[in-house]
Scaffold this motif. Structure first.
Motif, PDB file in Angstrom:
ATOM      1  N   ASP A   1      35.301  36.251  55.331  1.00 52.84           N
ATOM      2  CA  ASP A   1      34.757  35.248  56.241  1.00 52.84           C
ATOM      3  C   ASP A   1      35.650  35.126  57.470  1.00 52.84           C
ATOM      4  O   ASP A   1      36.105  34.036  57.849  1.00 52.84           O
TER       5      ASP A   1
ATOM      6  N   GLY B   1      33.788  38.904  53.240  1.00 55.29           N
ATOM      7  CA  GLY B   1      33.214  37.684  52.701  1.00 55.29           C
ATOM      8  C   GLY B   1      31.723  37.666  52.943  1.00 55.29           C
ATOM      9  O   GLY B   1      31.172  38.559  53.601  1.00 55.29           O
TER      10      GLY B   1
ATOM     11  N   ASP C   1      32.174  41.489  48.975  1.00 59.24           N
ATOM     12  CA  ASP C   1      31.636  40.217  48.494  1.00 59.24           C
ATOM     13  C   ASP C   1      30.436  40.456  47.578  1.00 59.24           C
ATOM     14  O   ASP C   1      29.697  41.445  47.730  1.00 59.24           O
TER      15      ASP C   1
ATOM     16  N   HIS D   1      36.350  37.683  47.565  1.00 59.16           N
ATOM     17  CA  HIS D   1      36.114  36.512  48.410  1.00 59.16           C
ATOM     18  C   HIS D   1      35.728  35.280  47.610  1.00 59.16           C
ATOM     19  O   HIS D   1      36.264  34.193  47.834  1.00 59.16           O
TER      20      HIS D   1
ATOM     21  N   HIS E   1      36.500  31.097  50.202  1.00 56.18           N
ATOM     22  CA  HIS E   1      35.078  30.742  50.161  1.00 56.18           C
ATOM     23  C   HIS E   1      34.793  29.251  50.052  1.00 56.18           C
ATOM     24  O   HIS E   1      33.884  28.746  50.702  1.00 56.18           O
TER      25      HIS E   1
END
Length: 403
Positions: A212, A242, A286, A319, A339
């Motif tokens: 992310d 992510g 992910d 993730h 996350h």
């Protein structure tokens, strides 16, 4: 070893839940905004306050305007158009109304009866107005403080983590974890530079980013992500995707991180050797990758560990914390995840718990596997953090065999 929690088993089912729950969740995007705006409107204006008509009408108008503006701004900001100003407006309204909604419910349910019990307020109208001002006052303070918390350079959270299979030569290995930087509509290039400088001051052997990175494509957010290229580590800088990468051309982010000198661990591993001992550092895509990502992207632990000596300790980057069930089955010693953001805005962590086995901190899963879940380094969407501080994490690995 410190702060280890026994966590409930994670689920590897990537569906939203059983069929009845999925049916409810299908309508959640329509129901949630109405509830978020209607409940505080009712509590603050229509539960006995008897405000003058201009106050009631004006307040109701503001809530209706928010109800209309927020979803429109979010669609324009995060949809195909990707308008950053609209995204900032929609995200800010979402965070603000969540705080007002939360405290409207709490004050309406708890403060009013408490006031009646102690006889505060001359009558019901006075108590109702006290509730309104209390909600608005608490919300204003929390939003101002939460904005500062979201925009600040995170504090460093340090902890020792003992891994029974870790060789003595690896004792004291310094692993720095950053995650969920979420570079996005608010330009945080300077913030990114300061985060990377703080990471460098920790003199890490290994620096990990568990996904992310941003909201938007690599081309769109390149300037904010570029300081990641200045991060230093004695052995390696490693990265896994992510779920947000898969909203924004994930392969572009993999390529950019490679360009910046990081090792994208896409279902593969590398070896960290120190003092004559070896640690397997593995990473997986992910868990949303296979359904949402480009061809060849998927979470594949067996592929990540292929060729590794099964007698060596394994540090895994994944993730989402919910991957820990697979990690435990695969004999992983320590999984690093993000996350959750620790819920980001209290009390959202209770909802996160419905989907993830851990929200923040160190937890044990099965006989061997430890999971560390970071609260995240940045923030997603609403520029607020309330009772869920961001973090840069320093994990010092410890061996029971060390003298």
């Amino acid at each position: 070893m410190t702060d280890i929690d026994e966590a409930r088993p994670a689920t590897v089912d990537e569906e939203a839940g059983p069929p009845p729950l999925r049916r409810v969740l299908r309508y959640l995007p329509l129901i949630a905004p109405v509830l978020l705006w209607a409940v505080p409107c009712w509590v603050l204006l229509y539960t006995g306050q008897d405000w003058p008509l201009p106050v009631t009408a004006g307040g109701t108008g503001l809530f209706v305007l928010g109800l209309v503006t927020m979803p429109l701004a979010m669609v324009r900001g995060h949809g195909r158009r990707q308008r950053d100003r609209a995204a900032v407006l929609g995200d800010t309204l979402l965070g603000a109304v969540w705080v007002v909604f939360t405290w409207s419910v709490l004050c309406g349910a708890l403060l009013r009866p408490a006031l009646a019990l102690i006889g505060a307020g001359a009558d019901g109208q006075a108590r109702a107005r006290i509730v309104t001002w209390a909600v608005l006052g608490v919300a204003a303070v929390l939003l101002a403080w939460g904005y500062g918390e979201a925009r600040r350079v995170p504090r460093v959270r340090s902890l020792d983590v003992e891994l029974p299979r870790l060789g003595a030569g690896l004792d004291g290995t310094r692993v720095v974890l950053i995650t969920d930087t979420h570079y996005g509509p608010l330009d945080r290039t300077r913030w990114s530079e300061r985060v990377c400088a703080k990471v460098n001051a920790l003199e890490a052997d290994l620096v990990c980013h568990t996904g992310d990175i941003a909201d938007g494509t690599a081309d769109r957010r390149r300037a904010q992500a570029a300081p990641l290229g200045t991060v230093r580590a004695a052995h390696a800088r490693v990265y896994v995707t992510g779920n947000h990468e898969y909203y924004s051309e994930a392969q572009g982010w993999v390529d950019l991180m490679d360009e910046l000198g990081w090792e994208p661990l896409r279902n593969r591993h590398l070896l960290l050797e120190r003092g004559g001992d070896t640690l397997v550092v593995a990473g997986v895509d992910d868990i949303t990758a296979e359904s949402a990502g480009p061809a060849g992207h998927r979470a594949h632990l067996a592929g990540a560990l292929e060729g590794a000596d099964p007698g060596l300790p394994v540090l895994l980057l994944a993730h989402q914390p919910k991957f820990v069930d697979r990690a435990a089955e695969g004999g992983v010693d320590l999984q690093l995840s993000g996350h959750t953001h620790g819920g980001q805005i209290w009390p959202f962590h209770h909802l996160v718990r419905l989907d993830q086995p851990a929200v923040a901190g160190l937890s044990r899963h099965g006989a061997r596997t430890l999971l560390y879940t970071s609260r995240g380094t940045g923030f997603w969407g609403p520029p607020f953090r309330v009772f869920a501080p961001s973090e840069i994490t320093l994990l010092v690995l410890r061996s029971p065999a060390a003298p």
